[in-house]
Design a protein around this motif. Sequence first.
Motif, mmCIF file in Angstrom:
data_model
loop_
_atom_site.group_PDB
_atom_site.id
_atom_site.type_symbol
_atom_site.label_atom_id
_atom_site.label_comp_id
_atom_site.label_asym_id
_atom_site.label_seq_id
_atom_site.Cartn_x
_atom_site.Cartn_y
_atom_site.Cartn_z
ATOM 1 N N ASN A 42 0.817 -1.221 0.000
ATOM 2 C CA ASN A 42 0.000 0.000 0.000
ATOM 3 C C ASN A 42 0.852 1.274 0.000
ATOM 4 O OD1 ASN A 42 -2.477 -1.432 0.066
ATOM 5 N ND2 ASN A 42 -2.321 -1.662 2.287
ATOM 6 N N PRO A 43 1.734 1.427 -0.995
ATOM 7 C CA PRO A 43 2.653 2.578 -1.002
ATOM 8 C C PRO A 43 1.966 3.930 -1.069
ATOM 9 C CG PRO A 43 2.658 1.472 -3.132
ATOM 10 C CD PRO A 43 1.901 0.578 -2.196
ATOM 11 N N ARG A 44 0.717 3.943 -1.501
ATOM 12 C CA ARG A 44 0.002 5.216 -1.613
ATOM 13 C C ARG A 44 -0.082 5.936 -0.273
ATOM 14 N NH1 ARG A 44 -6.412 6.109 -2.706
ATOM 15 N NH2 ARG A 44 -6.337 8.358 -3.193
ATOM 16 N N ILE A 45 -0.132 5.191 0.826
ATOM 17 C CA ILE A 45 -0.320 5.836 2.129
ATOM 18 C C ILE A 45 0.954 6.546 2.606
ATOM 19 C CG2 ILE A 45 -2.061 4.144 2.766
ATOM 20 C CD1 ILE A 45 -0.122 2.842 4.656
ATOM 21 N N TYR A 46 2.068 6.344 1.891
ATOM 22 C CA TYR A 46 3.320 6.995 2.279
ATOM 23 C C TYR A 46 3.684 8.160 1.360
ATOM 24 C CZ TYR A 46 3.488 2.446 4.544
ATOM 25 O OH TYR A 46 3.162 1.328 5.284
ATOM 26 N N ILE A 47 2.820 8.454 0.402
ATOM 27 C CA ILE A 47 3.085 9.518 -0.579
ATOM 28 C C ILE A 47 2.352 10.793 -0.165
ATOM 29 C CG2 ILE A 47 2.870 10.212 -2.987
ATOM 30 C CD1 ILE A 47 2.886 7.229 -3.731
ATOM 31 N N ARG A 48 3.083 11.892 -0.135
ATOM 32 C CA ARG A 48 2.479 13.167 0.235
ATOM 33 C C ARG A 48 1.410 13.581 -0.775
ATOM 34 N NH1 ARG A 48 4.755 16.560 3.782
ATOM 35 N NH2 ARG A 48 4.081 18.358 2.562
ATOM 36 N N ALA A 49 0.309 14.104 -0.263
ATOM 37 C CA ALA A 49 -0.779 14.655 -1.089
ATOM 38 C C ALA A 49 -1.406 13.625 -2.024
ATOM 39 C CB ALA A 49 -0.276 15.856 -1.891
ATOM 40 N N ALA A 50 -1.320 12.343 -1.674
ATOM 41 C CA ALA A 50 -1.887 11.297 -2.531
ATOM 42 C C ALA A 50 -3.381 11.099 -2.310
ATOM 43 C CB ALA A 50 -1.147 9.980 -2.298
ATOM 44 N N PHE A 51 -3.921 11.679 -1.243
ATOM 45 C CA PHE A 51 -5.342 11.514 -0.928
ATOM 46 C C PHE A 51 -6.053 12.863 -1.064
ATOM 47 C CE2 PHE A 51 -3.592 7.732 0.837
ATOM 48 C CZ PHE A 51 -4.622 6.795 0.841
ATOM 49 N N PRO A 52 -6.905 13.021 -2.073
ATOM 50 C CA PRO A 52 -7.651 14.276 -2.243
ATOM 51 C C PRO A 52 -8.478 14.626 -1.007
ATOM 52 C CG PRO A 52 -7.867 12.877 -4.188
ATOM 53 C CD PRO A 52 -7.198 12.050 -3.143
ATOM 54 N N GLU A 53 -8.954 13.588 -0.302
ATOM 55 C CA GLU A 53 -9.765 13.831 0.888
ATOM 56 C C GLU A 53 -8.994 14.625 1.946
ATOM 57 O OE1 GLU A 53 -10.949 9.875 -0.964
ATOM 58 O OE2 GLU A 53 -9.110 10.965 -0.511
ATOM 59 N N LEU A 54 -7.689 14.336 2.069
ATOM 60 C CA LEU A 54 -6.865 15.060 3.038
ATOM 61 C C LEU A 54 -6.536 16.464 2.536
ATOM 62 C CD1 LEU A 54 -4.363 12.312 4.308
ATOM 63 C CD2 LEU A 54 -6.563 13.027 5.278
ATOM 64 N N LYS A 55 -6.312 16.589 1.234
ATOM 65 C CA LYS A 55 -6.023 17.905 0.656
ATOM 66 C C LYS A 55 -7.205 18.851 0.844
ATOM 67 C CE LYS A 55 -3.703 18.289 -3.143
ATOM 68 N NZ LYS A 55 -3.286 18.201 -4.567
ATOM 69 N N GLN A 56 -8.412 18.304 0.739
ATOM 70 C CA GLN A 56 -9.598 19.129 0.938
ATOM 71 C C GLN A 56 -9.691 19.626 2.376
ATOM 72 O OE1 GLN A 56 -12.886 16.656 -0.301
ATOM 73 N NE2 GLN A 56 -12.259 16.658 -2.458
ATOM 74 N N MET A 57 -9.049 18.895 3.291
ATOM 75 C CA MET A 57 -9.020 19.294 4.699
ATOM 76 C C MET A 57 -7.861 20.247 4.985
ATOM 77 S SD MET A 57 -9.729 15.457 6.198
ATOM 78 C CE MET A 57 -9.052 15.899 7.792
ATOM 79 N N GLY A 58 -7.052 20.520 3.939
ATOM 80 C CA GLY A 58 -5.908 21.402 4.110
ATOM 81 C C GLY A 58 -4.656 20.702 4.580
ATOM 82 N N PHE A 59 -4.652 19.357 4.512
ATOM 83 C CA PHE A 59 -3.481 18.595 4.948
ATOM 84 C C PHE A 59 -2.716 18.118 3.722
ATOM 85 C CE2 PHE A 59 -1.096 14.964 6.547
ATOM 86 C CZ PHE A 59 -0.621 15.436 7.765
ATOM 87 N N GLU A 60 -1.435 18.498 3.621
ATOM 88 C CA GLU A 60 -0.634 18.200 2.434
ATOM 89 C C GLU A 60 0.302 17.007 2.620
ATOM 90 O OE1 GLU A 60 -0.897 19.573 -0.513
ATOM 91 O OE2 GLU A 60 -2.451 20.987 0.114
ATOM 92 N N GLY A 61 0.347 16.428 3.807
ATOM 93 C CA GLY A 61 1.236 15.305 4.051
ATOM 94 C C GLY A 61 0.663 13.994 3.543
ATOM 95 N N SER A 62 1.307 12.902 3.913
ATOM 96 C CA SER A 62 0.853 11.577 3.506
ATOM 97 C C SER A 62 -0.260 11.089 4.423
ATOM 98 C CB SER A 62 2.020 10.582 3.536
ATOM 99 O OG SER A 62 2.401 10.321 4.885
ATOM 100 N N TRP A 63 -0.886 9.972 4.026
ATOM 101 C CA TRP A 63 -1.917 9.357 4.867
ATOM 102 C C TRP A 63 -1.316 8.962 6.227
ATOM 103 C CZ3 TRP A 63 -7.077 8.618 4.713
ATOM 104 C CH2 TRP A 63 -7.642 7.585 5.489
ATOM 105 N N LEU A 64 -0.092 8.408 6.226
ATOM 106 C CA LEU A 64 0.561 8.032 7.478
ATOM 107 C C LEU A 64 0.907 9.264 8.302
ATOM 108 C CD1 LEU A 64 1.753 5.954 9.393
ATOM 109 C CD2 LEU A 64 3.859 5.989 8.036
ATOM 110 N N ASP A 65 1.348 10.333 7.648
ATOM 111 C CA ASP A 65 1.621 11.588 8.360
ATOM 112 C C ASP A 65 0.364 12.066 9.087
ATOM 113 O OD1 ASP A 65 4.244 11.720 7.428
ATOM 114 O OD2 ASP A 65 3.706 12.927 5.682
ATOM 115 N N TRP A 66 -0.766 11.957 8.407
ATOM 116 C CA TRP A 66 -2.028 12.394 8.999
ATOM 117 C C TRP A 66 -2.400 11.529 10.197
ATOM 118 C CZ3 TRP A 66 -7.159 10.091 8.467
ATOM 119 C CH2 TRP A 66 -8.175 10.906 8.996
ATOM 120 N N PHE A 67 -2.225 10.219 10.046
ATOM 121 C CA PHE A 67 -2.488 9.307 11.161
ATOM 122 C C PHE A 67 -1.637 9.676 12.364
ATOM 123 C CE2 PHE A 67 -5.439 6.564 9.249
ATOM 124 C CZ PHE A 67 -5.736 5.503 10.095
ATOM 125 N N LEU A 68 -0.338 9.874 12.128
ATOM 126 C CA LEU A 68 0.572 10.220 13.220
ATOM 127 C C LEU A 68 0.152 11.531 13.879
ATOM 128 C CD1 LEU A 68 3.977 9.263 11.571
ATOM 129 C CD2 LEU A 68 3.100 8.308 13.714
#
Length: 300
Positions: A42-68
């Motif tokens: 699941n390499p997508r969760i380690y890529i910055r800005a790979a999830f539009p859902e997080l970008k819409q929240m103003g978060f530019e990091g990776s899915w794992l960054d957001w979890f942390l």
Amino acid sequence: MLSQNFALEKDPLSLERIRSILVRLEDTIIFDLIERAQFAHNPRIYIRAAFPELKQMGFEGSWLDWFLKEIETFHAKARRYTSPDEYPFTTDLPEPVLKPFDFPKILYPNDINANPSILSFYTRSIVPRITRRATLALAATKRSSGIIGDDEYEDDGNYGSAATIDVEILQAISKRVHYGKFVSESKFSADPAAFIPHILTPNRGTLEALITKPEVERKLLLRLRKKAATYAQEFNPDGDAITNSHLNASAKIDVDGVVELYENYIIPLTKEVEVDYLLHRLDGMTEEEIDKLASPKHCA
């Protein structure tokens, strides 16, 4: 997660006590790696800005960054990171809701945090290694459904489950690596005169030699391999281990991958933390204070 009650510890710098903690952390790390190995890379969760859902929240990091960020924000409010053996991966965390706990002064003041390096080697080297079998199994399943090429590999969509375990592993590795500070403080306190000349020089090589015991490292890796091989086994309905089940494709974890994690990453990075801590052990001290530390009376 392994926790220590520093309020009740009579000698938190006892090398025997520190060793027992490190040995228990081996179990934590191995079991968590076994859980992560059940999911694909699941390499997508380690890529910055790979999830539009997080970008819409103003978060530019990776899915794992957001979890942390989310998990450590809650933990910070519960004053987790005021403990001398806890280090966050994210910055700008909120202040604790509770009043500060009166921890005993164990470590010399420092700002050494190896978590950026831990996060990097874990996501770049360890995750692909330990998830290889699950990733290959996923590819075979996708091919049987007519999905071929790049789309057949790596991603099983279990982003939440994978990241949850990633956080647990990262926190355990972080605790293990940063316990190197306790090792350094314990050895320095026992014989300051042996370290002070090489701190003042400074001489990283000599300092590393003073804290390194090759035989201890050799036994650690042997113990780790035995543990990983044991935990990787499958068991029959009667509870008996299936012979050599840790060697076949059904093994729960890549035993060599676990040993490689320690040998090539955790042990070397722990040494860096130990030496960095020692190099700052005299910061802010006067020449008189340093001479007093190095005196035979103090060392005795």
